[in-house]
Scaffold this motif. Sequence first.
Motif, PDB file in Angstrom:
ATOM      1  N   GLU A 260      -1.294  -7.447   8.463  1.00  0.00           N
ATOM      2  CA  GLU A 260      -1.068  -8.096   7.371  1.00  0.00           C
ATOM      3  C   GLU A 260      -2.078  -9.438   7.292  1.00  0.00           C
ATOM      4  O   GLU A 260      -1.861 -10.209   8.328  1.00  0.00           O
ATOM      5  CB  GLU A 260       0.182  -8.685   6.836  1.00  0.00           C
ATOM      6  N   THR A 261      -3.269  -9.437   6.484  1.00  0.00           N
ATOM      7  CA  THR A 261      -3.922 -10.715   6.461  1.00  0.00           C
ATOM      8  C   THR A 261      -3.795 -11.629   5.367  1.00  0.00           C
ATOM      9  O   THR A 261      -2.842 -11.342   4.720  1.00  0.00           O
ATOM     10  CB  THR A 261      -5.495 -10.276   6.456  1.00  0.00           C
ATOM     11  N   ASP A 262      -4.376 -12.626   5.023  1.00  0.00           N
ATOM     12  CA  ASP A 262      -4.426 -13.565   3.977  1.00  0.00           C
ATOM     13  C   ASP A 262      -4.751 -12.976   2.749  1.00  0.00           C
ATOM     14  O   ASP A 262      -4.726 -13.590   1.738  1.00  0.00           O
ATOM     15  CB  ASP A 262      -4.902 -14.880   4.405  1.00  0.00           C
ATOM     16  N   LYS A 263      -5.316 -11.809   2.694  1.00  0.00           N
ATOM     17  CA  LYS A 263      -6.081 -11.207   1.789  1.00  0.00           C
ATOM     18  C   LYS A 263      -5.314  -9.854   1.236  1.00  0.00           C
ATOM     19  O   LYS A 263      -5.296  -9.467   0.049  1.00  0.00           O
ATOM     20  CB  LYS A 263      -7.484 -11.001   1.718  1.00  0.00           C
ATOM     21  N   ALA A 264      -4.817  -9.000   2.126  1.00  0.00           N
ATOM     22  CA  ALA A 264      -4.518  -7.721   2.090  1.00  0.00           C
ATOM     23  C   ALA A 264      -3.522  -7.261   3.303  1.00  0.00           C
ATOM     24  O   ALA A 264      -3.635  -7.802   4.351  1.00  0.00           O
ATOM     25  CB  ALA A 264      -5.546  -6.733   1.513  1.00  0.00           C
ATOM     26  N   ALA A 265      -3.038  -6.056   3.124  1.00  0.00           N
ATOM     27  CA  ALA A 265      -2.122  -5.536   4.029  1.00  0.00           C
ATOM     28  C   ALA A 265      -3.011  -3.875   4.302  1.00  0.00           C
ATOM     29  O   ALA A 265      -3.261  -3.395   3.328  1.00  0.00           O
ATOM     30  CB  ALA A 265      -0.960  -5.386   3.579  1.00  0.00           C
ATOM     31  N   GLN A 266      -3.285  -3.822   5.329  1.00  0.00           N
ATOM     32  CA  GLN A 266      -3.968  -2.249   5.912  1.00  0.00           C
ATOM     33  C   GLN A 266      -3.293  -1.596   6.888  1.00  0.00           C
ATOM     34  O   GLN A 266      -2.826  -2.285   7.809  1.00  0.00           O
ATOM     35  CB  GLN A 266      -5.335  -2.765   5.876  1.00  0.00           C
ATOM     36  N   GLU A 267      -3.421  -0.425   6.715  1.00  0.00           N
ATOM     37  CA  GLU A 267      -2.915   0.440   7.794  1.00  0.00           C
ATOM     38  C   GLU A 267      -3.914   0.678   9.046  1.00  0.00           C
ATOM     39  O   GLU A 267      -5.318   0.698   8.485  1.00  0.00           O
ATOM     40  CB  GLU A 267      -2.444   1.703   7.426  1.00  0.00           C
ATOM     41  N   VAL A 268      -3.584   0.756  10.109  1.00  0.00           N
ATOM     42  CA  VAL A 268      -4.670   0.958  11.153  1.00  0.00           C
ATOM     43  C   VAL A 268      -4.395   2.696  11.581  1.00  0.00           C
ATOM     44  O   VAL A 268      -3.479   2.884  11.960  1.00  0.00           O
ATOM     45  CB  VAL A 268      -4.429   0.202  12.484  1.00  0.00           C
TER      46      VAL A 268
ATOM     47  N   VAL B 209      -3.629  -8.527  -9.786  1.00  0.00           N
ATOM     48  CA  VAL B 209      -2.412  -7.574 -10.086  1.00  0.00           C
ATOM     49  C   VAL B 209      -1.446  -7.988  -9.061  1.00  0.00           C
ATOM     50  O   VAL B 209      -1.620  -8.677  -8.043  1.00  0.00           O
ATOM     51  CB  VAL B 209      -2.938  -6.464  -9.533  1.00  0.00           C
ATOM     52  N   GLY B 210      -0.218  -8.161  -9.739  1.00  0.00           N
ATOM     53  CA  GLY B 210       0.924  -8.689  -8.918  1.00  0.00           C
ATOM     54  C   GLY B 210       1.516  -7.820  -8.002  1.00  0.00           C
ATOM     55  O   GLY B 210       1.898  -6.453  -8.550  1.00  0.00           O
ATOM     56  N   THR B 211       1.672  -7.913  -6.746  1.00  0.00           N
ATOM     57  CA  THR B 211       2.360  -6.541  -5.878  1.00  0.00           C
ATOM     58  C   THR B 211       3.689  -7.590  -5.327  1.00  0.00           C
ATOM     59  O   THR B 211       3.821  -8.689  -5.331  1.00  0.00           O
ATOM     60  CB  THR B 211       1.527  -6.444  -4.861  1.00  0.00           C
ATOM     61  N   ASP B 212       4.482  -6.659  -4.391  1.00  0.00           N
ATOM     62  CA  ASP B 212       5.664  -7.211  -3.678  1.00  0.00           C
ATOM     63  C   ASP B 212       5.116  -8.358  -2.570  1.00  0.00           C
ATOM     64  O   ASP B 212       5.845  -9.082  -2.207  1.00  0.00           O
ATOM     65  CB  ASP B 212       6.489  -6.346  -3.142  1.00  0.00           C
ATOM     66  N   LYS B 213       3.840  -8.327  -2.423  1.00  0.00           N
ATOM     67  CA  LYS B 213       3.455  -9.238  -1.167  1.00  0.00           C
ATOM     68  C   LYS B 213       2.410 -10.339  -1.861  1.00  0.00           C
ATOM     69  O   LYS B 213       2.291 -11.188  -0.968  1.00  0.00           O
ATOM     70  CB  LYS B 213       2.613  -8.426  -0.264  1.00  0.00           C
ATOM     71  N   GLY B 214       2.434 -10.422  -3.195  1.00  0.00           N
ATOM     72  CA  GLY B 214       1.651 -11.697  -3.672  1.00  0.00           C
ATOM     73  C   GLY B 214       0.613 -11.210  -4.724  1.00  0.00           C
ATOM     74  O   GLY B 214       0.500  -9.848  -4.847  1.00  0.00           O
ATOM     75  N   LEU B 215      -0.230 -11.938  -5.117  1.00  0.00           N
ATOM     76  CA  LEU B 215      -1.249 -11.756  -6.272  1.00  0.00           C
ATOM     77  C   LEU B 215      -2.609 -11.212  -5.324  1.00  0.00           C
ATOM     78  O   LEU B 215      -2.972 -12.098  -4.760  1.00  0.00           O
ATOM     79  CB  LEU B 215      -1.299 -13.115  -7.145  1.00  0.00           C
ATOM     80  N   VAL B 216      -2.814 -10.049  -5.919  1.00  0.00           N
ATOM     81  CA  VAL B 216      -4.277  -9.731  -5.310  1.00  0.00           C
ATOM     82  C   VAL B 216      -5.310  -9.575  -6.445  1.00  0.00           C
ATOM     83  O   VAL B 216      -4.596  -9.337  -7.708  1.00  0.00           O
ATOM     84  CB  VAL B 216      -4.177  -8.464  -4.578  1.00  0.00           C
TER      85      VAL B 216
ATOM     86  N   SER C 215      -3.915   1.720  -5.124  1.00  0.00           N
ATOM     87  CA  SER C 215      -4.117   1.138  -3.796  1.00  0.00           C
ATOM     88  C   SER C 215      -3.551   0.067  -3.470  1.00  0.00           C
ATOM     89  O   SER C 215      -2.772  -0.358  -2.641  1.00  0.00           O
ATOM     90  CB  SER C 215      -5.824   0.872  -3.567  1.00  0.00           C
ATOM     91  N   ALA C 216      -3.321  -1.070  -4.887  1.00  0.00           N
ATOM     92  CA  ALA C 216      -2.756  -2.227  -4.694  1.00  0.00           C
ATOM     93  C   ALA C 216      -1.143  -1.728  -4.413  1.00  0.00           C
ATOM     94  O   ALA C 216      -0.455  -2.569  -3.743  1.00  0.00           O
ATOM     95  CB  ALA C 216      -2.962  -3.215  -5.709  1.00  0.00           C
ATOM     96  N   ARG C 217      -0.551  -1.055  -5.119  1.00  0.00           N
ATOM     97  CA  ARG C 217       0.698  -0.695  -5.302  1.00  0.00           C
ATOM     98  C   ARG C 217       1.126   0.082  -3.760  1.00  0.00           C
ATOM     99  O   ARG C 217       2.312  -0.423  -3.513  1.00  0.00           O
ATOM    100  CB  ARG C 217       1.070   0.490  -6.244  1.00  0.00           C
ATOM    101  N   ASP C 218       0.402   0.787  -3.208  1.00  0.00           N
ATOM    102  CA  ASP C 218       0.369   1.250  -1.761  1.00  0.00           C
ATOM    103  C   ASP C 218       0.210   0.437  -0.666  1.00  0.00           C
ATOM    104  O   ASP C 218       0.164   0.785   0.508  1.00  0.00           O
ATOM    105  CB  ASP C 218      -0.146   2.505  -1.908  1.00  0.00           C
ATOM    106  N   GLY C 219      -0.217  -1.057  -0.954  1.00  0.00           N
ATOM    107  CA  GLY C 219      -0.676  -1.620   0.151  1.00  0.00           C
ATOM    108  C   GLY C 219      -2.084  -1.278   0.871  1.00  0.00           C
ATOM    109  O   GLY C 219      -2.077  -1.534   2.055  1.00  0.00           O
ATOM    110  N   LYS C 220      -2.846  -0.359   0.136  1.00  0.00           N
ATOM    111  CA  LYS C 220      -4.225   0.178   0.660  1.00  0.00           C
ATOM    112  C   LYS C 220      -5.110  -0.456   0.298  1.00  0.00           C
ATOM    113  O   LYS C 220      -6.620   0.072   0.563  1.00  0.00           O
ATOM    114  CB  LYS C 220      -4.127   1.728   0.463  1.00  0.00           C
ATOM    115  N   LEU C 221      -5.320  -1.602  -0.354  1.00  0.00           N
ATOM    116  CA  LEU C 221      -6.633  -2.162  -0.771  1.00  0.00           C
ATOM    117  C   LEU C 221      -7.331  -2.746   0.232  1.00  0.00           C
ATOM    118  O   LEU C 221      -6.807  -3.267   1.323  1.00  0.00           O
ATOM    119  CB  LEU C 221      -6.259  -3.543  -1.916  1.00  0.00           C
ATOM    120  N   GLY C 222      -8.334  -2.330   0.396  1.00  0.00           N
ATOM    121  CA  GLY C 222      -9.351  -2.934   1.584  1.00  0.00           C
ATOM    122  C   GLY C 222      -9.869  -4.392   0.851  1.00  0.00           C
ATOM    123  O   GLY C 222      -9.947  -4.621  -0.181  1.00  0.00           O
ATOM    124  N   VAL C 223     -10.527  -5.099   1.871  1.00  0.00           N
ATOM    125  CA  VAL C 223     -11.120  -6.426   1.706  1.00  0.00           C
ATOM    126  C   VAL C 223     -12.338  -6.182   0.627  1.00  0.00           C
ATOM    127  O   VAL C 223     -12.323  -7.130  -0.249  1.00  0.00           O
ATOM    128  CB  VAL C 223     -11.505  -7.333   2.839  1.00  0.00           C
TER     129      VAL C 223
END
Length: 547
Positions: A171-179, A415-422, A447-455
Amino acid sequence: MSTEIKVPTLGESVSEATIGQWFKKVGDRVELDETIAELETDKVTVEVPAPAAGILQEIVAKEGETVEVGALIGTLGEGEGSGDGSSNATEKPSQAAKSEAASSGSGGYGDESESDRQASGGAKDGGSSGGKMTEVNVPSAGESVTEATVGSIFKKVGDRVETDEALLELETDKAAQEVPSPVAGVIREIAVSEGDEVKVGALLLKIEEGASSDGSGAAVANRAPETSKDQEAPVTARSEQKATEAGRPPAPSARKLMEERNLTADQVSGSGRDGQILKGDVLDAVSRGAPSSAQEKPAASNEAPKRAGAQPDDAGREERVKMTRLRQTIAKRLKSAQDTAAMLTTFNEVDMTATMEMRKKYKDLFEKKHGVKLGFMGFFTKAVCHALKEIPAVNAEIDGNEIVYKNFCNIGMAVGTDKGLVVPVIRDADQMTIAEVEKELGRLARSARDGKLGVSDMQGGTFTITNGGVYGSLMSTPILNAPQSGILGMHKIQERPMAIGGEVKIRPMMYLALSYDHRIVDGKEAVTFLVRVKDSLEDPERLILDL
C-alpha cells in the motif's frame, strides 16, 4: 568499456535537477531501459532509464546533489554483476555473513568460491537441490513514491508459487498493488511482516527457482513465531485460517481491530476482493451488535486517550485508528489545493431529457456492438472535451510564474474505494469515441474496485470529473485536483417542474458545479465552459457533429 549515464534533457527552461534516489547500487546488474535513478526538478520527477545493459560501475552524483542537464551521474560496465550492490564484486563474505548463512540454512558459504556462489543464485537451501535464489524487492511505484506499507502477505515460507502469482500486497500513498512472483519455485525466506514500512528496492522475500515444495515450510524461518501444538491458536490466527478457507485473509487493519474486539472471521462478512474482510466490515459488524468482549478487557487496554473537556464515559466509546498512507495523502492534497488555489465554484443546471432518450433508444444496440453498456459518463466526458477545446484556460495549470496550456485532454474520474479516493485517468479522451471512453472507464473502474490500479493509471490528468450523484448528492462544491485548474461536479438527476415555452413541464434535471482556479480562469471563461457542457448534453447531436 563503460557507458556514461547522464542527466537527460528535462524540458523547456529546466536546466538542473536534484538526484532524488538511486534504485540500484554499485555492482548491481541492470538491463537496458530499466529505471536506475530518479531526478527531481521544480516541475516534475523524472525516472532515468539505463542506456545499456551491464553493471552499475560507479555513482558519481549522490542522492540530494544538484546536477545540470548533460552532467555525468554514473557509469555502467560490462558483465553480469554481483547482484548484491557491492562495489567490489569479488569481495569475500564476512565471517558474520558466513555464520548467519550457516545458522539459517539458507546456504553456508564454507569454502565455496564467489563465482560458484553466484552461479547458484547467491544462496542455497540446506536441504534443497541448490536452485537459483531469486530476490523479490519492493518495485518502483512511479513518480514521487519512495516507500510503501506491507499489506496482506498471501504466502508463507515453504509454499510453492508460480510465475506471476500474487505474493503480497503493498500500500502506497497513491494505490495498493500486488507484487507478483518473477519466477516459479518455493519461498525460502520472507523478510517483512504485515504493516512494515519498506522503501523502494528493499528485500521482501526470496524464492528458490525451480524447487518443489516439501510442505515443511522450514527452509528459512519466517518472522512470525511458531505456535506449539499444545497451545491454543490466538484469535487472529483462527480468524485468518477461517478467512483463508473462504478467500483472502483479513486486511491488517481489520485483523488488528478484530483482535481488539475479540471477533472471529465467521462473525464478520467481508466485502473486499475475494471476500477479504476490511476494517469497515469489522466496524459494521460491531455496529450491528456482533458479540464483542472489548468491555471485558481492562479499561486501560482499549481506552482512547481523553481530550481536554471530554466526558469520562465518552472516552470508552471512542476509537482511534491510524490513517492509511493513502488517506493521509488525500488529506494533504485536498488541503493544499484549498490553501494554494484561488478556488471558486460556479453552478448551472442541465435538462437531461435528450441525453436520456438517446441512451434509452440506443443502449441495447450500443452494448451489442461494442460489448459495453452505454452510460452517462461517455456523454459527459465528450462534452467536457469539447468545452476544454474552446476554453483552454480550464485545461491549464500554473507552474511557477508560467501557465502551461495542455493541447490534449486527459480526463480524471474521481472514484471512491474502500481505501479512499482515487482518480484514474482516461488519456487522450478527446481522441476517443463514446464507446472507447466507456470501455476505458470500465477497465479503470474494475481496477480501482479490485485494488489493481497502477500509479501510471492515475498520472497526467488535465481535468477531473466527480460524480456525487451516484451517492444521491443534489449539490456540492468539489475541491480541485491540484495542479489542475478545473473540476466538474455531476449530481443526482431529479425530476423538477420547469417553465418551458410558457408551460410547466416535469423534466429530469441535474445541477452541474464547476470549481476552478480563479488565478488562471476568469469568471466569464468558467461560466462559458459550463454553458458549453450544458448545451452538449441538452442537444447530444452536437457531440456527433463536433459543434
